[in-house]
Design an enzyme around this catalytic site. Structure first.
Site, PDB file in Angstrom:
ATOM      1  N   HIS A 141       0.817  -1.217   0.000  1.00  0.00           N
ATOM      2  CA  HIS A 141       0.000   0.000   0.000  1.00  0.00           C
ATOM      3  C   HIS A 141       0.851   1.268   0.000  1.00  0.00           C
ATOM      4  O   HIS A 141       0.356   2.348  -0.313  1.00  0.00           O
ATOM      5  CB  HIS A 141      -0.984   0.004   1.178  1.00  0.00           C
ATOM      6  CG  HIS A 141      -0.364   0.250   2.520  1.00  0.00           C
ATOM      7  ND1 HIS A 141      -0.037  -0.759   3.399  1.00  0.00           N
ATOM      8  CD2 HIS A 141      -0.031   1.404   3.152  1.00  0.00           C
ATOM      9  CE1 HIS A 141       0.466  -0.241   4.502  1.00  0.00           C
ATOM     10  NE2 HIS A 141       0.484   1.072   4.374  1.00  0.00           N
ATOM     11  N   ASP A 171       0.175  -7.671   1.328  1.00  0.00           N
ATOM     12  CA  ASP A 171       0.576  -6.271   1.495  1.00  0.00           C
ATOM     13  C   ASP A 171       2.094  -6.099   1.494  1.00  0.00           C
ATOM     14  O   ASP A 171       2.647  -5.346   2.282  1.00  0.00           O
ATOM     15  CB  ASP A 171      -0.027  -5.678   2.781  1.00  0.00           C
ATOM     16  CG  ASP A 171       0.040  -4.154   2.788  1.00  0.00           C
ATOM     17  OD1 ASP A 171       0.136  -3.557   1.707  1.00  0.00           O
ATOM     18  OD2 ASP A 171       0.009  -3.557   3.892  1.00  0.00           O
ATOM     19  N   SER A 248       4.779   2.558   7.997  1.00  0.00           N
ATOM     20  CA  SER A 248       4.428   1.421   7.140  1.00  0.00           C
ATOM     21  C   SER A 248       5.599   1.015   6.249  1.00  0.00           C
ATOM     22  O   SER A 248       6.178   1.846   5.552  1.00  0.00           O
ATOM     23  CB  SER A 248       3.224   1.781   6.259  1.00  0.00           C
ATOM     24  OG  SER A 248       2.056   1.907   7.029  1.00  0.00           O
TER      25      SER A 248
END
Length: 405
Positions: A141, A171, A248
């Site tokens: 993402h 992911d 992230s």
């Protein structure tokens, strides 16, 4: 009267008393600061050197010193942690009801066709180098739909990155930069992680580069459905190390400075809880991502719910319930996707899956893990409870095209 004018006998007595008092004061002062009195003498049987004592210290005890285990871990990995900046061009259109309005036509001009000028969207994330040739691991993402990816190293250098491979189901994404002899983050084994272990998050939260936070592993195998992202197929490492937007893709480390996870998810409704993808999952698919190939995930094609006898009784006692379900432990089939392996095999809504390949099934997460660990095209023997009858059904898995199981 001056001291010198006092009688000789009185002067001698006073001098003696003062000398005694001064001696007592000096003795007491010496007792307070003397190392030999403040600490017990070392035993002649003690053979530990300062180096051995330091080796025997736990990480928590070492953290009290001037150089903690956190410092050592970050120094080992820090140069391999990168910042990832992305840019994406978005073109928007005005919805037709507004586009047809005379006011908008006058405002934008008669030649306006409803398309607004292109807009540049920027994103920020983290990553870490896993190969000195320039391979960077991050979240899918982070680079989703990016037109431009820039990788910034801790030493200030910047490189244009090429997205080598992406797997949205886990992911994970792999970026390649044209550089050599780069620092590499050592990879640990998430299978060895235990609840209560130290967890160190490194990344660029909220744009604050090279940020380090410390916590512990709160729990293991937290399913993606429990985290609130059912479109993923993951069992997360949960930690209370502070993780914020921008973390992230960055590494989660153990106390030795080894990567045990990839920070990825934040619960907006919770404070001090973050989630990381186990590094063992990344190891399984990194080679496929490097080749640019698609990672194949098998699926059955059902939407499901964990069922217990108590939940089944509550459902069956509701006069408005659309179906009656068996009062057993298993996985209730809530929906069967059209043209899916489950539909082709004859599985129906309301069936309860109680066994796969001879293994009892009690939770939806358990069923998902069994399917994920199978191969595309593999035939699975599935036992279902349909009403009062038990049936054995053979289901041939297919390749997952979306996030449904």
């Amino acid at each position: 009267m001056r001291f010198s004018q006092l009688p000789k006998s009185i002067r001698q007595f006073t001098t003696h008393v003062l000398a005694v008092i001064l001696g007592v004061v000096l003795t007491v002062g010496t007792l307070r600061v003397s190392p030999s009195q403040a600490e017990p003498a070392p035993s002649p049987l003690t053979t530990d050197t300062p180096q051995l004592v330091a080796q025997k210290q736990s990480p928590a005890a070492a953290a009290i010193g001037s150089s903690s285990f956190v410092t050592a871990a970050v120094n080992r990995v820090g140069k391999a942690v990168v910042r990832i900046d992305t840019e994406r061009t978005v073109t928007r259109r005005i919805p037709d009801p507004f586009f047809d309005d005379p006011f908008f036509r006058r405002f934008f001009g008669e030649g306006f066709q409803g398309q607004l000028p292109p807009e540049q969207l920027r994103g920020l994330g983290s990553g870490f180098i896993i190969d000195k040739s320039g391979l960077v691991l991050t979240n899918a993402h982070v680079v989703d739909k990016a037109d431009k990816v820039t990788v910034r190293l801790k030493d200030g250098r910047s490189f244009e990155g090429k997205v080598q491979g992406v797997d949205e189901v886990t992911d994970l994404a792999l970026i390649k930069i044209n550089a050599g002899d780069l620092p590499v983050a050592p990879l640990g084994a998430s299978s060895n992680v235990q609840v209560g272990d130290w967890a160190i998050a490194v990344g660029n939260p909220l744009g604050f580069d090279n940020t380090v936070t410390l916590g512990i592993v709160s729990t293991l195998r937290r399913s993606s459905a429990q985290v609130g992202i059912p479109d993923k197929r993951l069992d997360f490492i949960q930690t209370d190390a502070a993780i914020n937007p921008g973390n992230s893709g960055g590494p989660l480390l153990n106390e030795r400075g080894e990567v045990i996870g990839i920070n990825t998810a934040i619960r907006a409704d919770a404070m001090g809880i973050g989630f990381a993808i186990p590094i063992d999952k990344a190891k399984q698919i990194t080679a496929q991502l490097e080749r640019g190939g698609k990672v194949a995930h098998p699926y059955l094609g059902v939407q499901m719910l964990t069922l217990t006898p108590q939940l089944a009784k509550q459902n069956n006692s509701d006069p408005n319930s659309p179906i009656q379900v068996p009062e057993v432990n298993g996985v209730l089939v809530v929906r069967v996707l059209p043209n899916s392996p489950a539909a082709n095999a004859g599985i129906r809504r309301g069936d309860v899956i109680v066994q796969v390949e001879g293994q009892s099934i009690t939770t939806a997460e358990q069923l998902q893990n069994i399917v994920e660990d199978s191969r595309v095209g593999q035939v699975l023997q599935v036992k279902i409870q349909r009403g009062n009858q038990t049936q054995q059904i053979s289901v041939r898995t297919a390749e997952l095209q979306n996030a449904s199981l």
